[in-house]
Scaffold this motif. Structure first.
Motif, mmCIF file in Angstrom:
data_model
loop_
_atom_site.group_PDB
_atom_site.id
_atom_site.type_symbol
_atom_site.label_atom_id
_atom_site.label_comp_id
_atom_site.label_asym_id
_atom_site.label_seq_id
_atom_site.Cartn_x
_atom_site.Cartn_y
_atom_site.Cartn_z
ATOM 1 N N THR A 217 0.840 -1.197 0.000
ATOM 2 C CA THR A 217 0.000 0.000 0.000
ATOM 3 C C THR A 217 0.874 1.245 0.000
ATOM 4 O OG1 THR A 217 -1.717 -1.170 1.245
ATOM 5 C CG2 THR A 217 -1.827 1.231 1.216
ATOM 6 N N PHE A 218 0.566 2.176 -0.920
ATOM 7 C CA PHE A 218 1.284 3.439 -1.025
ATOM 8 C C PHE A 218 0.497 4.535 -0.304
ATOM 9 C CE2 PHE A 218 2.414 1.560 -5.343
ATOM 10 C CZ PHE A 218 3.581 0.985 -4.877
ATOM 11 N N ASN A 219 1.210 5.334 0.496
ATOM 12 C CA ASN A 219 0.625 6.496 1.160
ATOM 13 C C ASN A 219 1.567 7.683 1.005
ATOM 14 O OD1 ASN A 219 -1.951 5.718 2.785
ATOM 15 N ND2 ASN A 219 -0.522 4.038 3.152
ATOM 16 N N GLU A 220 1.027 8.885 1.196
ATOM 17 C CA GLU A 220 1.845 10.089 1.096
ATOM 18 C C GLU A 220 2.751 10.205 2.310
ATOM 19 O OE1 GLU A 220 -0.847 13.294 0.683
ATOM 20 O OE2 GLU A 220 -1.573 12.679 -1.296
ATOM 21 N N ALA A 221 4.025 10.547 2.063
ATOM 22 C CA ALA A 221 4.995 10.713 3.144
ATOM 23 C C ALA A 221 5.170 12.192 3.436
ATOM 24 C CB ALA A 221 6.335 10.081 2.762
ATOM 25 N N THR A 222 5.140 12.532 4.721
ATOM 26 C CA THR A 222 5.359 13.927 5.127
ATOM 27 C C THR A 222 6.833 14.204 5.406
ATOM 28 O OG1 THR A 222 4.886 13.308 7.430
ATOM 29 C CG2 THR A 222 3.049 14.119 6.092
ATOM 30 N N ASP A 223 7.596 13.138 5.659
ATOM 31 C CA ASP A 223 9.027 13.262 5.939
ATOM 32 C C ASP A 223 9.798 12.621 4.793
ATOM 33 O OD1 ASP A 223 11.581 13.408 6.882
ATOM 34 O OD2 ASP A 223 11.185 12.391 8.792
ATOM 35 N N ALA A 224 10.700 13.401 4.183
ATOM 36 C CA ALA A 224 11.451 12.889 3.028
ATOM 37 C C ALA A 224 12.292 11.679 3.378
ATOM 38 C CB ALA A 224 12.335 13.994 2.457
ATOM 39 N N THR A 225 12.739 11.575 4.636
ATOM 40 C CA THR A 225 13.571 10.428 5.026
ATOM 41 C C THR A 225 12.771 9.135 5.057
ATOM 42 O OG1 THR A 225 13.152 10.853 7.380
ATOM 43 C CG2 THR A 225 15.081 11.910 6.384
ATOM 44 N N GLN A 226 11.450 9.231 5.084
ATOM 45 C CA GLN A 226 10.609 8.039 5.093
ATOM 46 C C GLN A 226 10.262 7.570 3.680
ATOM 47 O OE1 GLN A 226 7.179 9.247 7.332
ATOM 48 N NE2 GLN A 226 8.220 9.106 9.320
ATOM 49 N N GLY A 227 10.601 8.380 2.687
ATOM 50 C CA GLY A 227 10.231 8.072 1.314
ATOM 51 C C GLY A 227 10.912 6.809 0.800
ATOM 52 N N ARG A 228 10.174 6.013 0.027
ATOM 53 C CA ARG A 228 10.682 4.796 -0.602
ATOM 54 C C ARG A 228 10.336 4.840 -2.081
ATOM 55 N NH1 ARG A 228 12.862 5.091 3.407
ATOM 56 N NH2 ARG A 228 13.020 3.601 5.148
ATOM 57 N N SER A 229 11.207 4.216 -2.900
ATOM 58 C CA SER A 229 10.991 4.253 -4.350
ATOM 59 C C SER A 229 11.258 2.929 -5.035
ATOM 60 C CB SER A 229 11.887 5.333 -4.980
ATOM 61 O OG SER A 229 13.257 5.052 -4.722
ATOM 62 N N ALA A 230 11.616 1.874 -4.292
ATOM 63 C CA ALA A 230 11.895 0.585 -4.919
ATOM 64 C C ALA A 230 11.638 -0.546 -3.932
ATOM 65 C CB ALA A 230 13.335 0.525 -5.414
ATOM 66 N N MET A 231 11.235 -1.696 -4.490
ATOM 67 C CA MET A 231 10.998 -2.899 -3.694
ATOM 68 C C MET A 231 11.749 -4.059 -4.343
ATOM 69 S SD MET A 231 7.382 -4.860 -2.846
ATOM 70 C CE MET A 231 7.003 -5.076 -4.602
ATOM 71 N N ARG A 232 12.362 -4.890 -3.516
ATOM 72 C CA ARG A 232 13.100 -6.059 -3.995
ATOM 73 C C ARG A 232 12.592 -7.300 -3.265
ATOM 74 N NH1 ARG A 232 16.265 -8.157 -8.127
ATOM 75 N NH2 ARG A 232 17.651 -9.766 -7.316
ATOM 76 N N ILE A 233 12.168 -8.318 -4.025
ATOM 77 C CA ILE A 233 11.730 -9.593 -3.450
ATOM 78 C C ILE A 233 12.755 -10.649 -3.817
ATOM 79 C CG2 ILE A 233 9.892 -11.305 -3.322
ATOM 80 C CD1 ILE A 233 7.923 -9.187 -4.208
ATOM 81 N N GLU A 234 13.406 -11.217 -2.802
ATOM 82 C CA GLU A 234 14.445 -12.223 -3.022
ATOM 83 C C GLU A 234 13.807 -13.599 -3.242
ATOM 84 O OE1 GLU A 234 17.421 -11.515 -3.499
ATOM 85 O OE2 GLU A 234 17.732 -9.532 -2.605
ATOM 86 N N GLN A 235 14.658 -14.537 -3.669
ATOM 87 C CA GLN A 235 14.174 -15.873 -3.985
ATOM 88 C C GLN A 235 13.705 -16.635 -2.746
ATOM 89 O OE1 GLN A 235 16.875 -17.839 -6.600
ATOM 90 N NE2 GLN A 235 15.313 -19.142 -7.485
ATOM 91 N N ASN A 236 14.161 -16.215 -1.560
ATOM 92 C CA ASN A 236 13.736 -16.870 -0.326
ATOM 93 C C ASN A 236 12.476 -16.223 0.266
ATOM 94 O OD1 ASN A 236 14.741 -14.454 0.585
ATOM 95 N ND2 ASN A 236 16.273 -15.350 1.972
ATOM 96 N N GLY A 237 11.872 -15.249 -0.438
ATOM 97 C CA GLY A 237 10.657 -14.598 0.028
ATOM 98 C C GLY A 237 10.880 -13.352 0.845
ATOM 99 N N SER A 238 12.117 -12.936 1.065
ATOM 100 C CA SER A 238 12.399 -11.715 1.816
ATOM 101 C C SER A 238 12.090 -10.491 0.960
ATOM 102 C CB SER A 238 13.865 -11.681 2.260
ATOM 103 O OG SER A 238 14.162 -12.762 3.129
ATOM 104 N N VAL A 239 11.458 -9.488 1.603
ATOM 105 C CA VAL A 239 11.048 -8.278 0.902
ATOM 106 C C VAL A 239 11.826 -7.097 1.494
ATOM 107 C CG1 VAL A 239 9.119 -6.787 0.260
ATOM 108 C CG2 VAL A 239 8.752 -9.249 0.555
ATOM 109 N N PHE A 240 12.476 -6.318 0.623
ATOM 110 C CA PHE A 240 13.258 -5.155 1.042
ATOM 111 C C PHE A 240 12.769 -3.920 0.298
ATOM 112 C CE2 PHE A 240 15.950 -8.882 1.483
ATOM 113 C CZ PHE A 240 16.495 -8.736 2.733
#
Length: 242
Positions: A217-240
């Motif tokens: 789920t995407f929401n608006e961030a008020t703090d720039a340090t909380q901003g995210r722009s990429a997601m990585r799903i590894e072969q073992n199911g870990s999400v970063f």
């Protein structure tokens, strides 16, 4: 009157012999001086490590790599830089000669400055423990099915979000207050996303009760340090997220 012609003739012949010898010797002197003063050609001039050459010119084989050479070698576009030859190592970057020994038989160590853009390595003291940066903890874990995952993207903001599955889809637009499901995405996979108005996004992952499914789920961030722009799903199911 005494005839001095024989004496004058001998003097002229003597002077001619001296001048002829000088004509033979003199041309050889500048050539010898020129040979002694000709400098060695440096194969690794320091200009290779100064801008703009540092980021635009590939150094010859055997020279210490500059920024461009290192970057192309890391991308596999160039062979790994070879070890400098003894002659190149003696000349060094820029053609500097080694320092004169302060004592007979003792050569002082020569310090080579780091290439521009790099940080000189610092050797730890004997017995010191080198700290190891911990690996980022995953934001979520999911159970995968046949190395595939269903990703549900939910845009809870009031603006459009552009997303892309790297290597799988072109950039797509997800309108505000809407969602989309990406089915059967092969892992490992990277997904990028950004608000079209240039604002920051916070991301909340949630593993679905259905195996091999993830809701983001995407929401608006008020703090720039909380901003995210990429997601990585590894072969073992870990999400970063980054």
């Amino acid at each position: 009157m005494v005839n001095n012609f024989p004496i004058f003739r001998k003097s002229a012949e003597f002077l001619g012999a001296i001048c002829g010898g000088l004509l033979i010797i003199l041309p050889a002197v500048p050539q010898a001086v020129a040979q002694q003063s000709t400098p060695r050609v440096n194969p690794c001039p320091s200009i290779f490590y100064e801008e703009p050459h540092n980021s635009r010119v590939v150094v010859p084989q055997g020279c210490p790599p500059n920024a461009l050479t290192q970057r192309l070698a890391a991308q596999g576009l160039l062979p790994v830089p070879a070890t400098p030859s003894p002659d190149q190592a003696r000349l060094g970057v820029g053609g500097e000669e080694p320092p004169v020994p302060s004592q007979p038989g003792v050569i002082q160590p020569r310090t080579v400055p780091p290439v521009q853009g790099e940080v000189a390595p610092v050797s730890p003291e004997p017995g010191a423990t080198v700290p190891v940066e911990p690996r980022q903890a995953p934001s979520a874990r999911i159970a995968l099915t046949n190395s595939r995952v269903n990703i549900r993207l939910v845009n809870d903001t009031a603006t459009n979000v552009t997303y892309q599955v790297i290597g799988d889809t072109a950039p797509r637009s997800l309108p505000g207050k809407s969602g989309v499901t990406l089915q059967g995405v092969t892992v490992p996979v990277s997904v990028t996303f950004q608000r079209e108005d240039g604002g920051q996004l916070t991301v909340t992952p949630q593993a679905s009760s259905e195996p091999g499914s993830l809701e983001v789920t995407f929401n608006e961030a008020t703090d720039a340090t909380q901003g995210r722009s990429a997601m990585r799903i590894e072969q073992n199911g870990s999400v970063f997220f980054n």
